[in-house]
Design a protein around this motif. Structure first.
Motif, PDB file in Angstrom:
ATOM      1  N   LYS A 225       0.855  -1.175   0.000  1.00 39.06           N
ATOM      2  CA  LYS A 225       0.000   0.000   0.000  1.00 39.06           C
ATOM      3  C   LYS A 225       0.892   1.226   0.000  1.00 39.06           C
ATOM      4  CE  LYS A 225      -3.926  -2.158   2.311  1.00 39.06           C
ATOM      5  NZ  LYS A 225      -4.892  -2.076   3.435  1.00 39.06           N
ATOM      6  N   GLY A 226       0.668   2.101  -0.941  1.00 34.89           N
ATOM      7  CA  GLY A 226       1.564   3.239  -1.004  1.00 34.89           C
ATOM      8  C   GLY A 226       1.082   4.344  -1.913  1.00 34.89           C
ATOM      9  N   TRP A 227       2.014   5.233  -2.198  1.00 37.96           N
ATOM     10  CA  TRP A 227       1.748   6.423  -2.998  1.00 37.96           C
ATOM     11  C   TRP A 227       2.475   6.280  -4.330  1.00 37.96           C
ATOM     12  CZ3 TRP A 227      -0.752  10.958  -0.931  1.00 37.96           C
ATOM     13  CH2 TRP A 227      -0.815  12.031  -1.826  1.00 37.96           C
ATOM     14  N   LYS A 228       1.716   6.365  -5.401  1.00 33.48           N
ATOM     15  CA  LYS A 228       2.321   6.324  -6.733  1.00 33.48           C
ATOM     16  C   LYS A 228       2.720   7.737  -7.113  1.00 33.48           C
ATOM     17  CE  LYS A 228       1.549   4.881 -11.484  1.00 33.48           C
ATOM     18  NZ  LYS A 228       0.587   4.349 -12.471  1.00 33.48           N
ATOM     19  N   PHE A 229       3.995   8.038  -6.928  1.00 36.55           N
ATOM     20  CA  PHE A 229       4.473   9.393  -7.176  1.00 36.55           C
ATOM     21  C   PHE A 229       4.802   9.561  -8.661  1.00 36.55           C
ATOM     22  CE2 PHE A 229       7.516  12.921  -6.970  1.00 36.55           C
ATOM     23  CZ  PHE A 229       6.802  13.798  -6.161  1.00 36.55           C
ATOM     24  N   GLN A 335       2.960  23.294  -1.082  1.00 34.93           N
ATOM     25  CA  GLN A 335       2.431  23.771   0.197  1.00 34.93           C
ATOM     26  C   GLN A 335       0.944  23.427   0.376  1.00 34.93           C
ATOM     27  OE1 GLN A 335       4.081  25.540  -2.001  1.00 34.93           O
ATOM     28  NE2 GLN A 335       6.027  26.057  -0.999  1.00 34.93           N
ATOM     29  N   GLU A 336       0.278  22.989  -0.697  1.00 29.06           N
ATOM     30  CA  GLU A 336      -1.132  22.629  -0.627  1.00 29.06           C
ATOM     31  C   GLU A 336      -1.356  21.125  -0.513  1.00 29.06           C
ATOM     32  OE1 GLU A 336      -2.876  26.220  -3.472  1.00 29.06           O
ATOM     33  OE2 GLU A 336      -2.364  24.264  -4.346  1.00 29.06           O
ATOM     34  N   ASN A 337      -0.320  20.336  -0.773  1.00 29.66           N
ATOM     35  CA  ASN A 337      -0.468  18.880  -0.834  1.00 29.66           C
ATOM     36  C   ASN A 337      -0.305  18.269   0.562  1.00 29.66           C
ATOM     37  OD1 ASN A 337      -0.708  16.256  -1.714  1.00 29.66           O
ATOM     38  ND2 ASN A 337       0.705  16.518  -3.432  1.00 29.66           N
ATOM     39  N   SER A 338      -1.286  18.499   1.401  1.00 31.23           N
ATOM     40  CA  SER A 338      -1.202  18.007   2.778  1.00 31.23           C
ATOM     41  C   SER A 338      -1.296  16.483   2.845  1.00 31.23           C
ATOM     42  CB  SER A 338      -2.318  18.640   3.619  1.00 31.23           C
ATOM     43  OG  SER A 338      -3.593  18.343   3.062  1.00 31.23           O
ATOM     44  N   ASP A 339      -2.040  15.870   1.910  1.00 35.48           N
ATOM     45  CA  ASP A 339      -2.143  14.405   1.895  1.00 35.48           C
ATOM     46  C   ASP A 339      -0.773  13.762   1.740  1.00 35.48           C
ATOM     47  OD1 ASP A 339      -4.816  14.623   2.180  1.00 35.48           O
ATOM     48  OD2 ASP A 339      -5.366  13.926   0.180  1.00 35.48           O
ATOM     49  N   ASN A 391      -0.307   1.112   7.170  1.00 41.72           N
ATOM     50  CA  ASN A 391      -1.213   1.737   8.142  1.00 41.72           C
ATOM     51  C   ASN A 391      -1.335   3.240   7.935  1.00 41.72           C
ATOM     52  OD1 ASN A 391      -1.546  -0.776   9.461  1.00 41.72           O
ATOM     53  ND2 ASN A 391       0.338  -0.428  10.613  1.00 41.72           N
ATOM     54  N   TRP A 392      -1.169   3.665   6.678  1.00 38.08           N
ATOM     55  CA  TRP A 392      -1.392   5.086   6.427  1.00 38.08           C
ATOM     56  C   TRP A 392      -2.877   5.369   6.466  1.00 38.08           C
ATOM     57  CZ3 TRP A 392      -4.504   5.041   2.274  1.00 38.08           C
ATOM     58  CH2 TRP A 392      -4.317   4.078   1.292  1.00 38.08           C
ATOM     59  N   ASP A 393      -3.203   6.583   6.881  1.00 35.26           N
ATOM     60  CA  ASP A 393      -4.605   6.960   6.978  1.00 35.26           C
ATOM     61  C   ASP A 393      -4.705   8.467   6.813  1.00 35.26           C
ATOM     62  OD1 ASP A 393      -7.311   6.990   7.347  1.00 35.26           O
ATOM     63  OD2 ASP A 393      -7.204   6.961   9.542  1.00 35.26           O
ATOM     64  N   VAL A 394      -5.422   8.879   5.748  1.00 33.32           N
ATOM     65  CA  VAL A 394      -5.658  10.295   5.527  1.00 33.32           C
ATOM     66  C   VAL A 394      -7.152  10.520   5.661  1.00 33.32           C
ATOM     67  CG1 VAL A 394      -5.336  12.236   3.963  1.00 33.32           C
ATOM     68  CG2 VAL A 394      -3.711  10.337   3.943  1.00 33.32           C
ATOM     69  N   PRO A 395      -7.640  10.957   6.811  1.00 36.63           N
ATOM     70  CA  PRO A 395      -9.083  11.059   7.056  1.00 36.63           C
ATOM     71  C   PRO A 395      -9.791  11.928   6.019  1.00 36.63           C
ATOM     72  CG  PRO A 395      -7.830  11.408   9.077  1.00 36.63           C
ATOM     73  CD  PRO A 395      -6.846  11.401   7.968  1.00 36.63           C
ATOM     74  N   GLY A 396     -10.889  11.377   5.464  1.00 33.88           N
ATOM     75  CA  GLY A 396     -11.712  12.121   4.519  1.00 33.88           C
ATOM     76  C   GLY A 396     -11.093  12.312   3.158  1.00 33.88           C
ATOM     77  N   GLU A 398      -9.741  10.924  -0.594  1.00 33.33           N
ATOM     78  CA  GLU A 398      -9.810   9.883  -1.611  1.00 33.33           C
ATOM     79  C   GLU A 398      -8.793  10.219  -2.695  1.00 33.33           C
ATOM     80  OE1 GLU A 398     -13.773   9.461  -2.999  1.00 33.33           O
ATOM     81  OE2 GLU A 398     -14.565   8.786  -1.074  1.00 33.33           O
ATOM     82  N   ASN A 399      -7.563  10.404  -2.294  1.00 27.27           N
ATOM     83  CA  ASN A 399      -6.517  10.821  -3.211  1.00 27.27           C
ATOM     84  C   ASN A 399      -6.226   9.732  -4.224  1.00 27.27           C
ATOM     85  OD1 ASN A 399      -3.860  11.644  -4.283  1.00 27.27           O
ATOM     86  ND2 ASN A 399      -3.995  13.188  -2.673  1.00 27.27           N
ATOM     87  N   LYS A 400      -6.178  10.125  -5.507  1.00 25.10           N
ATOM     88  CA  LYS A 400      -5.981   9.141  -6.578  1.00 25.10           C
ATOM     89  C   LYS A 400      -4.582   8.542  -6.571  1.00 25.10           C
ATOM     90  CE  LYS A 400      -4.599  12.550 -10.065  1.00 25.10           C
ATOM     91  NZ  LYS A 400      -4.911  13.099 -11.402  1.00 25.10           N
TER      92      LYS A 400
END
Length: 570
Positions: A225-229, A335-339, A391-396, A398-400
């Motif tokens: 589970k991860g982030w596709k950069f 600075q806007e990419n808090s996720d 165990n990442w969790d970004v409440p609310g 639905e980042n693609k």
């Protein structure tokens, strides 16, 4: 410089002058012989695709493979590769054979096939070739504007009706039932169900599941589970790439905890990054350096030197540089990419982004709790990066870019078995299931197109233009042909049995049912697993129409004669 020899000038037709040369033969596209020759290659492709469709296969040995492979028309990527190699072989044979170089049927047939391949890129199907062949023959008999209008309006209507009647599967039981129908063995069925469970029955992309060749006799499943950069390792400096061994391995794979530093701006000064890379070297952890700009000058040189030093000292610490681009990240500024900042586990979130102009301290061991985030592992090439944190969790959110990645290592007792299973499972998961679950399914075996015949009949009944009506008759015949071919290949029915089934299928008003077995009651094709992705069929119809409109708009075709390759003198 073009070398050519004029053979004479043809009479002027409609005010247009034509010149015929030896090295660039010119053909008029509105002549019957030219129109028929353009279809010769497509007819051959149609025979190949229909003879390998459904339960039949093509035995093929590539020029770089010693072992033969069994290929079906369902595996479109492999099949497209085979046809491309066939076209290359035609090109070579033409250059080596002077008779073929001047044979108009050979040259025009190859041109027609190449144009067809470009229109149907990555979507070669027997339905496409059959429709194209039938409809183009009708247009060649009556090359009028009204004929083209009739073909276009009917295919557009078919596409709309198919979209309205597609079947969308959402519940797990229905998807598992479909998997059982589509797989050939219990082993394949079991592993595909495991894959679907791992992605929570949500195949959002054909990159979610990667089907690889395994090294064991059994299948292995890896879930990350991860982030596709959407950016890879900085590739502007060869010395830096050598320091992280990317030139040799083509992939950076770090499976241990990493330190993360996000730098806002262009990094030039070495003193801004030296405390961080020294700290990473002492704790023997790799550093992921995300730069909102560029990394160059003394800073890049210091990073390269430190990487090489750690390699010599057997220190596993290395610095991986990736660049942040707002357009590739959903038009979000850093600075806007808090996720992303939360995913990287920066201790202060966006407040941990280091800016040499505004931050109070330079990142170092002393200020580690202010700037350094964490990553459990990372994989990166020069094109993209996959960053992992469990165990990442970004409440609310639905980042693609947040997704689960599943790697299926296919096992087997021989290389041939592994290759065949890998090709079958990759096509099943990333083509059929991925496209079908995201966009919907329609009945397979050509039943979906046969169901469209009554709608075209109704359309014809309200049409008074005889040329358009003639075109609609041709469309009706074309829509029933794929089902006839399927019944012949799958069941081996004779002509009379096929006509009976075709007639009952057309009369059946239920979109998902048909009498595809002689003497049986009406069957639900969804329950039988006889389905195909709606998007694939829709794309096929669009490509067929594009190809027909392309040929209908041509008036002159200029070919080329290739010179025979010169033998090297010894």
């Amino acid at each position: 410089m073009l070398r050519h020899c004029f053979k004479g000038r043809l009479p002027s037709i409609h005010g247009i002058r034509y010149i015929k040369t030896l090295h660039t033969p010119v053909f008029r596209a509105d002549i019957s012989s030219t129109q028929q020759a353009l279809l010769e290659g497509i007819k051959l492709l149609d025979d190949i695709l229909n003879s390998t469709s459904y339960n039949k296969s093509l035995l093929y040995t590539g020029k770089y493979n010693k072992m033969p492979q069994l290929i079906t028309s369902q595996n479109q990527i492999q099949l497209q590769h085979v046809i491309r190699e066939y076209l290359d072989a035609l090109q070579i044979n033409e250059a080596n054979n002077s008779k073929k170089s001047f044979d108009p049927i050979q040259k025009l047939g190859k041109i027609g096939l190449q144009l067809y391949m470009n229109c149907h890129d990555r979507n070669l199907t027997p339905v496409g070739t059959t429709l194209t062949r039938t409809l183009m023959e009708q247009y060649n008999r009556y090359p009028e504007k009204d004929t083209l209008i009739g073909i276009q309006s009917s295919l557009d209507r078919v596409r709309v009706i198919l979209k309205q009647n597609r079947l969308v599967l959402k519940d797990e039981n229905s998807i598992n039932a479909l998997v059982e129908k589509l797989t050939h063995t219990a082993e394949d069925c079991h592993i595909v169900k495991r894959v679907m469970e791992a992605v929570d029955y949500n195949l959002v992309s054909d990159e979610t599941v990667r089907v690889m060749k395994g090294r064991k006799t059994f299948d292995e499943l890896e879930v990350s589970k991860g982030w596709k950069f959407p950016a890879g390792v900085l590739d502007t400096d060869e010395a830096y790439l050598r320091s992280i061994d990317l030139n040799e391995k083509k992939l950076i794979d770090i499976n241990e905890e990493m330190i993360v530093l996000v730098y806002d701006g262009t990094l030039r000064d070495a003193n801004k990054i030296l405390p961080t890379i020294n700290y990473a070297s002492k704790v023997e952890k790799s550093l992921l350096l995300m730069v909102n700009g560029d990394c160059l000058g003394d800073a890049l040189t210091s990073i390269t030197i430190n990487n090489n030093k750690n390699k010599r000292q057997a220190n596993k610490s290395k610095t991986i540089i990736i660049k942040y681009n707002s357009k590739a990240n959903g038009d979000l500024l850093l600075q806007e990419n808090s996720d992303l900042m939360n995913f990287l586990r920066l201790p202060k979130g966006l407040g941990s982004v280091y800016s040499p102009e505004f931050s109070s301290y330079v990142p170092s061991k002393i200020s580690a709790d202010l700037y350094y985030g964490k990553l459990e592992s990372a994989k990166a090439t020069t094109g993209e990066s996959l960053l992992y944190n469990s165990n990442w969790d970004v409440p609310g959110s639905e980042n693609k870019f947040l997704q689960s990645t599943v790697t299926l290592n296919v096992g087997g007792h021989s290389e041939i078995e592994i290759n065949q299973r890998r090709a079958h499972l990759d096509n099943l998961i990333n083509s059929i299931l991925c496209e079908g679950l995201s966009e919907g399914f329609v009945p397979g075996y050509g039943v979906a197109l046969a169901k469209m015949v009554p709608f075209i009949y109704e359309f014809k009944r309200n049409e008074h233009n005889m040329s358009v009506r003639s075109a609609l008759d041709s469309v009706i015949i074309a829509l029933g042909t794929p089902l006839e071919r399927a019944l012949q290949n799958v069941y081996g029915y004779n002509k009379f049995e096929i006509n009976e089934i075709l007639s009952k299928t057309i009369q059946d008003t239920q979109f998902m049912s048909a009498n595809i077995e002689v003497g049986s009651e009406r069957q639900n094709l969804a329950e039988m697993g006889v389905l195909e992705p709606w998007k694939r069929l829709d794309k096929c119809l669009f490509s067929v129409l594009s190809f027909i409109k392309l040929l209908a708009s041509c008036r002159t075709i200029i070919t080329q004669v290739f010179e025979k390759p010169k033998s090297s003198s010894r």
